[in-house]
Design an enzyme around this catalytic site. Structure first.
Site, short mmCIF file in Angstrom:
data_model
loop_
_atom_site.label_atom_id
_atom_site.label_comp_id
_atom_site.label_asym_id
_atom_site.label_seq_id
_atom_site.Cartn_x
_atom_site.Cartn_y
_atom_site.Cartn_z
N HIS A 192 -4.00 11.38 -0.88
CA HIS A 192 -3.82 11.37 -2.34
C HIS A 192 -4.07 12.78 -2.85
CE1 HIS A 192 -3.55 9.65 -6.32
NE2 HIS A 192 -4.67 10.27 -6.66
N ASP A 212 -3.84 15.10 -6.01
CA ASP A 212 -3.67 15.23 -7.46
C ASP A 212 -3.05 16.57 -7.83
OD1 ASP A 212 -4.86 12.82 -8.71
OD2 ASP A 212 -6.64 13.44 -7.61
N ASP A 250 -3.20 5.20 -8.53
CA ASP A 250 -4.28 5.85 -9.27
C ASP A 250 -4.13 5.89 -10.78
OD1 ASP A 250 -6.82 6.96 -9.14
OD2 ASP A 250 -6.07 9.01 -9.16
N HIS A 299 -1.16 11.76 -13.67
CA HIS A 299 -2.15 10.84 -14.24
C HIS A 299 -3.51 11.49 -14.51
CE1 HIS A 299 -2.42 10.39 -9.80
NE2 HIS A 299 -3.71 10.35 -10.02
#
Length: 1038
Positions: A47, A49, A162, A431
């Site tokens: 993951h 970001d 997420d 996000h």
């Protein structure tokens, strides 16, 4: 958080809900009969970001580039290894700036073998609560275009693990993009508990009530462990399954030793590891109906050393499979498509979820993730405005290339400028981007990229205007309402170019700041234009309001002449001594205390236009009522600013932060006194209300203000939309520390605390007030992206916004909007990552209000788009002959040369994407096989991307909800001769005639007629667009 592994602390809020451990909170139901033959799909992922705590550049250096480098290396070595790639921004940066030719060849081979798989495929994993539909589609299209052009791959599954809550718009977007299944994770903790207990985590989601079965999609909800492996090892004090440890910033350690590296798999530990993994797999299996378990292997910033990861997992999986009879489980490396295919092949009958969303989201009883709806309000506004500029520049550039194929502007240069803003707008949809949940340095990164992108498209638009309108070669700039730029020359003349990017004709008012107080304004035909000038409330300049009438996709040039410099030439060449611009008159009322008036409503001051009558209470300087003049319906209305006080000490109880809204009590009125000015004029009436925190404050010493404007439209203009909106601009800040600012609007409508809010500007959701054991106030907040309303017996009060906010109805007939937040707390995790939201900015959000019957407010969607995509205004000084009253007619302003859509259809996209890929899939794949990533040097400037959206639901309006048939050839004839139209999937990578999405069995099976992409684009280019449909086309011109 003593004793909690460090990896859990790292990922606690910004990217991952608290990771549960076996036996925590939720208990699996008894499902022992299914334990024989459980098949676990181990899906390796990282993951990553695009922002959050660290900038993209920092992440690329510290770990992200190493993820792809080492994963590719390990997949090449181990033929059983697999990996999914989710966010595209990091991969694209690695591909363009890091990957060698050998690595690129290896990637192609791994993709062909199905061992490397692109999931979602968008530029980012976009937020679902506060993003607007067109921005979501943009970032998805950007990623898909790159993947299809480079690899011929078309993502078919989502991995939305997420985002903080799940919108009902997202499944529709992904279905329209051709996806076969959707995956979510963060939903309300108590709802997940119920779904988990009842084995309802998987379902078929019909996100749109109007599209229903046509665009439904199978949806998998992650269980309580979300997208990470269990962090707890019963036999070790270290976290589990993170053998490469935790990424280190700013530089990777030279010795390769990272913090919190999991205990290696050895002969001594392998059995304990196996028992832990099998136990977790069985626990998860109990929450699902089939014997297939999705076991995500990874978490935030993982696989930067894929070698050590696979080196430990390989023997562990072999150990489990060799003892499958003992454990009752088999494990295999898998991609997401392999897991979804296994579930699909199980041929189960699934429940149908209608168009309910999963908002708001709470992770625990006192952790309602509703604060981020208003966090970093300025960034939210900038992101939306940048998207609006991009929308305008895309269509303007398309018009220019089609109408001026031999124009002098370098089209490759222009496309590169546009692509810069596409990237920036796509990036901020992350996000932890537009949500306002990032660190200050990451916010600065987003702002910098957006600013550079807007500057780039400004240069393109200015070049087009200069060439096509034959104006000066410089000095065109965007209109900026709050600066000191007076935009004047020695003789005081100014040119204004205004572009309407919408698919409808509009009559509206633009506002610019100038240095002089008496002007004449002329259009491009030399006619005097209605305008009004008045003293600015912000500084020593003047506000000039100009009434503009623009056809769809057209622009006009106006000249503003200082009355002091020359006289106005009337049609008979006689000079007029009266300026054509009306002068606004400012009336200042005495400041009034904020305490309740003894005789409320007895001293009322009326202000009106043709649509509304506003009554102001002279005893309080507040709005008293609004009357819809068409129905004579009067609604009492009162607006006040209040603040929630937030606790900043975790020792004293729950806190508010970037994400979470946890008020420490009821909201408190902020003002002790209210001042008011009224500016009256023939075109604009403006009410300026100033809210003071103490009665002796200086006139400019206020933290809150409301500017309310109503417009009068002269005869001869179609002013229906302009007349029917009440414009309000709020000024909020700087706030004191640990304050969350709201505007509370109280009416006498009987609404039972029910409110309607939009999902991403696409569809409306009915929000009933819900009582909870804990935190009821915060858990009844919802995202307002563009539209919200309350209603009683057919009378609506509509609010339209140009950026996201939080909104709630805490009392009957009441609305409160959270506009701004400034917070600090002493939580170690927030302090360590600088996520305390100490936002000292002043924000100026803009709203349009509508009030009236269903028929009066039926244009709310068209008005919403008109607010979102307001005309682009560019200004520059002008002198000499160019200052003469213009006689040049804009090439794009006659009705005969204009695209025009009916009021229920919206021109969602008109652009030249510039992709190099072949629309024919077979030919595209063959060209990649022949030359791999070596594409043509020149973009395709002949393929136009067109999207049209029906804005209304089935049955919502007796007229506007009807299907609409249009002829695309006739619609686009002003651009050129249409020779070919292809209907495509939402992002353009599928031909709709060949797209075959998976069918999932439901109880509604007997009613189903999905039609699987068989659309109705007739040979004569006519198409019928049904309610809520978004239709996407490639249009080729002669």
């Amino acid at each position: 958080m003593s004793g909690v592994p460090q990896v859990v602390t790292v990922a606690l809020f910004g990217s991952l809900l608290c990771l549960s451990v076996p036996g925590a909170r939720l208990q699996p139901s008894d499902n022992s009969g299914k334990q024989d033959g459980i098949q676990a799909f181990v899906i390796a992922h990282s993951h990553m970001d695009v922002g959050w705590v660290y900038t993209v550049q920092e992440s690329m250096h510290a770990y992200a580039a190493n993820v792809y480098t080492t994963v590719v290396e390990e997949l090449v070595k181990g033929k059983q290894h697999k990996f999914i790639v989710v966010e595209q921004e990091f991969f694209r940066l690695w591909w363009d700036k890091v990957a060698t030719d050998t690595q690129k060849e290896q990637v192609h081979k791994l993709l062909d073998e199905g061992r490397l798989e692109f999931i979602i495929g968008g530029q980012v994993m976009h937020d679902e609560a506060v993003t607007e539909l067109s921005s979501q589609i943009l970032q998805l299209t950007e990623g898909h275009g790159f993947l299809y052009e480079t690899f011929g791959k078309r993502p078919q599954f989502s991995w939305h693990v997420d985002p903080f809550g799940a919108s009902a718009t997202t499944p529709t977007v992904f279905a329209l993009a051709g996806f076969n299944a959707h995956l979510i994770s963060r939903i309300d903790y108590d709802e997940k508990e119920t779904m988990q207990r009842n084995k309802k985590l998987q379902f078929v989601w019909q996100g749109s009530s109007s599209l229903a079965q046509q665009q439904e999609i199978f949806t998998h909800t992650m269980d309580q462990y979300s997208y990470c492996v269990p962090s707890f090892l019963p036999f070790s004090h270290r976290s589990g399954f993170y053998w490469n440890g935790i990424a280190v910033f700013p530089d990777p350690p030279k010795d390769g030793i990272y913090p919190n590296m999991s205990l290696p798999v050895t002969n001594e530990t392998i059995h304990d590891y196996a028992k832990t993994m099998v136990s977790n797999i069985k626990e998860r299996a109990a929450w699902f109906r089939s014997g297939h378990v999705l076991w995500p292997w990874g978490c935030d910033k993982q696989f930067f050393n894929a070698s050590v990861q696979f080196k430990n997992m390989d023997p562990l999986m072999d150990y489990i499979n060799q003892r499958r009879d003992e454990f009752g489980v088999t494990v295999q490396y898998a991609t997401l498509s392999e897991y979804m295919q296994a579930v699909h092949n199980a041929n189960l009958t699934w429940d149908v979820r209608k168009n309910q969303d999963f908002l708001p989201y709470s992770s625990e009883p006192f952790q309602a993730w509703t604060g981020f709806y208003a966090s970093r309000n300025r960034l939210k506004g900038m992101a939306r405005r940048a998207n609006s500029f991009l929308y305008a520049c895309e269509s303007l550039f398309t018009l220019y290339l089609l109408r001026f194929p031999s124009g002098s502007i370098d089209k490759l240069w222009a496309l590169q400028q546009i692509q810069q803003l596409r990237w920036a707008v796509s990036e901020v949809q992350h996000h932890d981007g537009i949500t306002g949940t990032e660190s200050p340095k990451v916010r600065d990164m987003y702002v910098d990229h957006l600013f550079q992108g807007m500057w780039a498209v400004k240069s393109v638009m200015a070049a087009i205007f200069r060439e096509t309108l034959n104006t000066r070669k410089d000095k065109l700039d965007f209109s900026r309402p709050y600066n000191q730029d007076t935009r004047s020359t020695e003789d005081g003349s100014l040119q204004i170019t205004v572009y309407n990017p919408l698919g409808w004709n509009i009559t509206t008012v633009i506002n610019i700041s100038i240095a002089y107080s008496a002007v004449d304004v002329y259009d491009d035909a030399g006619k005097v234009v209605p305008s009004q000038i008045q003293k600015s409330a912000y500084n020593s300049t003047f506000d000039l309001y100009v009434l503009v009438r623009l056809n769809a996709l057209s622009y006009r040039r106006y000249i503003v002449k200082n009355k002091k410099s020359t006289c106005t030439k009337e049609p008979d060449d006689q000079c007029s001594n009266n300026p054509a611009s009306y002068r606004g008159r400012v009336i200042t009322l005495d400041r009034k205390p904020a305490s309740k008036s003894k005789n409320p409503g007895h001293r009322l001051l009326p202000l009106m236009n043709d649509c509304y009558l506003l009554m102001l209470n002279e005893d309080t300087n507040l709005l008293y009522s609004i009357t819809d003049r068409s129905s004579q319906k009067t609604v009492k209305i009162n607006q006040k600013f209040l603040e929630y006080h937030a606790n900043g000490d975790i020792r004293q109880g729950p806190i508010s932060d970037n994400y979470i809204f946890t008020p420490s009590g009821s909201a408190i009125l902020v003002s002790k006194s209210i001042g008011m000015e009224i500016v009256t004029g023939k075109l604009v009436t403006e009410i300026r209300q100033f809210f003071y925190s103490n009665t002796s404050a200086d006139a400019k010493d206020y933290q809150y203000a409301i500017y309310t404007r109503i417009y009068r439209v002269p005869n001869g203009y179609d002013g229906s939309m302009l007349c029917n909106r009440i414009e309000q601009e709020y000024i909020v800040g700087p706030l004191d520390l640990n304050r969350e600012a709201i505007l509370r609007t109280t009416t006498d409508l009987k609404t039972d605390r029910t409110i309607y809010t939009d999902n991403n500007g696409y569809q409306m959701m009915k929000r009933l007030f819900k009582s909870h054991t804990n935190n009821t106030l915060a858990r009844n907040y919802y995202p307002l992206v563009r539209t919200a309303y309350i209603e009683e017996s057919g009378t609506k009060l509509v609010i339209l916004a140009e950026r996201a906010h939080g909104i709630s109805s805490q009392a009957d007939g009441q609305l409160e909007m959270m506009l701004h937040r400034r917070l600090w707390n002493n939580k170690e995790w927030n302090l360590g990552y600088n996520l305390t939201l100490n936002d000292t900015s002043v924000v100026r959000p803009l709203f349009w209000l509508m009030l009236g019957s269903e028929s009066t407010t039926s244009s709310l969607y068209q008005n919403g788009m008109a607010l979102e995509f307001r005309p682009v205004v560019m200004c520059g000084p002008v002198s000499g002959k160019e200052a003469d009253v213009p006689s040049h007619n804009s090439q794009s302003n006659s009705s005969e040369s204009s695209i025009f859509l009916p009021p229920n259809l919206h021109l969602l996209t008109l652009c030249l994407p510039g992709w190099r890929y072949n629309s024919n899939h077979t030919e595209q794949v063959q060209s990649i096989v022949r030359g791999k990533s070596k594409q043509s040097d020149l973009p395709d400037f002949h393929r136009v991307l067109l999207r049209i959206m029906h804005m209304y639901e089935v049955g919502e309006d007796p007229v506007l909800s009807q299907p609409v048939t249009i002829n695309l050839k006739d619609l686009l004839k002003v651009l050129g001769s249409v020779v070919l139209v292809e209907e495509r999937s939402l992002t353009g990578i599928w031909n709709m005639n060949t797209l075959k999405r998976w069918k999932w069995k439901t109880e509604q099976q007997h009613d189903r007629d999905i039609k699987n992409g068989k659309r109705w684009l007739n040979e004569d280019f006519t198409v019928t667009i049904q309610p809520k449909e978004i239709r996407t086309f490639f249009v080729h011109f002669k």
